[in-house]
Design an enzyme around this catalytic site. Structure first.
Site, short mmCIF file in Angstrom:
data_model
loop_
_atom_site.label_atom_id
_atom_site.label_comp_id
_atom_site.label_asym_id
_atom_site.label_seq_id
_atom_site.Cartn_x
_atom_site.Cartn_y
_atom_site.Cartn_z
N LYS A 56 0.81 -1.21 0.00
CA LYS A 56 0.00 0.00 0.00
C LYS A 56 0.85 1.28 0.00
O LYS A 56 0.40 2.33 -0.42
CB LYS A 56 -0.95 0.02 1.20
CG LYS A 56 -2.04 -1.05 1.17
CD LYS A 56 -3.24 -0.59 0.44
CE LYS A 56 -4.49 -1.45 0.50
NZ LYS A 56 -4.46 -2.78 1.02
N SER A 308 1.42 -10.21 -0.24
CA SER A 308 1.12 -8.78 -0.31
C SER A 308 1.28 -8.04 1.01
O SER A 308 1.39 -6.82 1.01
CB SER A 308 -0.32 -8.59 -0.81
OG SER A 308 -1.22 -9.27 0.04
C1 LIG Z 1 -5.22 -3.84 0.63
C2 LIG Z 1 -4.63 -5.19 0.61
C3 LIG Z 1 -4.95 -6.12 -0.41
C4 LIG Z 1 -6.00 -5.87 -1.46
O1 LIG Z 1 -5.76 -4.75 -2.27
P1 LIG Z 1 -6.93 -4.15 -3.17
O2 LIG Z 1 -6.30 -3.07 -3.97
O3 LIG Z 1 -7.99 -3.61 -2.23
O4 LIG Z 1 -7.50 -5.25 -3.99
C5 LIG Z 1 -4.27 -7.33 -0.41
N1 LIG Z 1 -3.36 -7.65 0.54
C6 LIG Z 1 -3.04 -6.79 1.54
C7 LIG Z 1 -2.03 -7.21 2.55
C8 LIG Z 1 -3.65 -5.52 1.60
O5 LIG Z 1 -3.33 -4.68 2.59
#
Ligand SMILES: *Cc1c(COP(=O)(O)O)cnc(C)c1O
Length: 331
Positions: A56, A308
């Protein structure tokens, strides 16, 4: 409705130059255990090792660096207490921009401190997320601050897309990429970047069974509301917005398939990441690995699973690792 400004691969390339000095290039590593299980080379993109513990930071940094001088002087505001809030707070602090995060009095103290620790001003208003949003809107209209939303925003999407360019640079031979999917800012940017490099790369979105808003919206042919349910993949909760501007269309045209994983499969993903790969990842970060382990995605060639995010409560992580059948809905 006015036409959406097109979001192009060139915008992602420019975002990459813009944020280069502000974010980490995260490692890509081969996974021996998943390679053996899947019968094709599988690599992990360790984006949970990004500063603030998730990707993010990329989108938030890009959005802040694109503000004009007046916008920077007036500052940014948000209502997220999760990974977006952290990323926004850190990006703003690095750019010397004021950042206010509004939240309700029900937000746990450790989350409040986490956001404050990133250098943001925390404003506690009311008893619900809606109350917090009212304060966000007030700061925008009365103080001229800029709201940076978590996914449905061109600069956020192109910032997240820089991760797609990085994946392709590190693994040019890929056939399939598994990407977490919630509001779709991440996968929209990543898929656009990857397909601009090679249109044959398959991009698979992975969400949790409990409250998969984009999946339900794709099935309905338009953005729909879904009930938000407690899940181990808490960073994937929330809707896509009934007035969605970008991500619904981008996901519909760029993502090859969306698969859903259960709570038990997410827990298995967290355990696998720890015991086989030595990685601490949160439930949301684990859904890509979970989909592979569950046999829900069968790559035809070299695959990359994105990790992620890594912001998991230590006590919860320990319970999952110890094999407890954790059901966050019962807590
Ligand atoms: C926000 C987030 C997502 C999903 O992202 P989107 O853009 O809302 O689809 C996936 N994994 C983590 C760790 C996140 O913080």
């Amino acid at each position: 409705m006015t036409a959406n400004p097109a979001i192009t691969p060139a915008m992602i390339e420019r975002a990459r130059e813009r944020i280069r000095e502000h974010v980490r290039v995260t490692p890509m590593v081969a996974s021996a255990s998943l390679t053996e299980r899947m019968g094709v080379p599988v690599s992990l993109k360790l984006e949970h090792q990004q500063d603030t513990g998730s990707f993010k930071l990329r989108g938030a940094t890009n959005a802040i660096l694109k503000l004009d001088e007046g916008g920077r002087a007036r500052g940014v505001v948000g209502a997220s207490t999760g990974n977006h809030g952290r990323g926004l707070a850190r990006a703003a602090a690095r750019a010397g921009v004021r950042c206010v995060i509004c939240m309700s009095s029900l937000v746990p103290a450790n989350k409040v401190e986490g956001i404050r620790g990133e250098g943001a001003e925390v404003r506690i208003v009311g008893k619900s997320q809606d109350d917090a949003q009212v304060e966000v809107d007030r700061l925008v209209t009365e103080e001229g601050m800029t709201m940076i939303p978590p996914f449905d925003h061109a600069d956020v999407i192109t910032g997240q897309g820089t991760l797609g360019l990085e994946i392709h640079d590190q693994a040019p031979e890929i056939d399939t990429v598994l990407v977490q999917l919630s509001g779709g800012g991440l996968i929209s940017g990543v898929a656009l970047a990857l397909k601009s490099r090679n249109p044959d790369i398959r991009v698979i979105g992975v969400s949790m069974e409990r409250g998969a808003a984009m999946h339900a919206s794709l099935a309905a042919g338009k953005p729909v509301l879904v009930e938000e349910l407690p899940t181990l993949a808490d960073s994937l909760g929330g809707g896509i917005g009934l007035d969605n501007r970008h991500t619904f269309d981008m996901v519909r045209s760029l993502v090859d398939e969306v698969v859903l994983v259960s709570e038990a499969e997410i827990a298995a993903g967290i355990r696998h990441a720890y015991f086989e790969e030595r990685q601490v990842i949160e439930g949301s970060g684990a859904v890509s690995v979970a989909a592979l382990l569950a046999g829900k995605v069968k790559p035809g060639g070299p695959a990359v699973a994105l990790l992620s995010g890594g912001n998991i409560d230590t006590a919860l992580h320990f319970r999952v690792l110890s094999g407890e059948d954790v059901d966050v809905a019962e807590e």
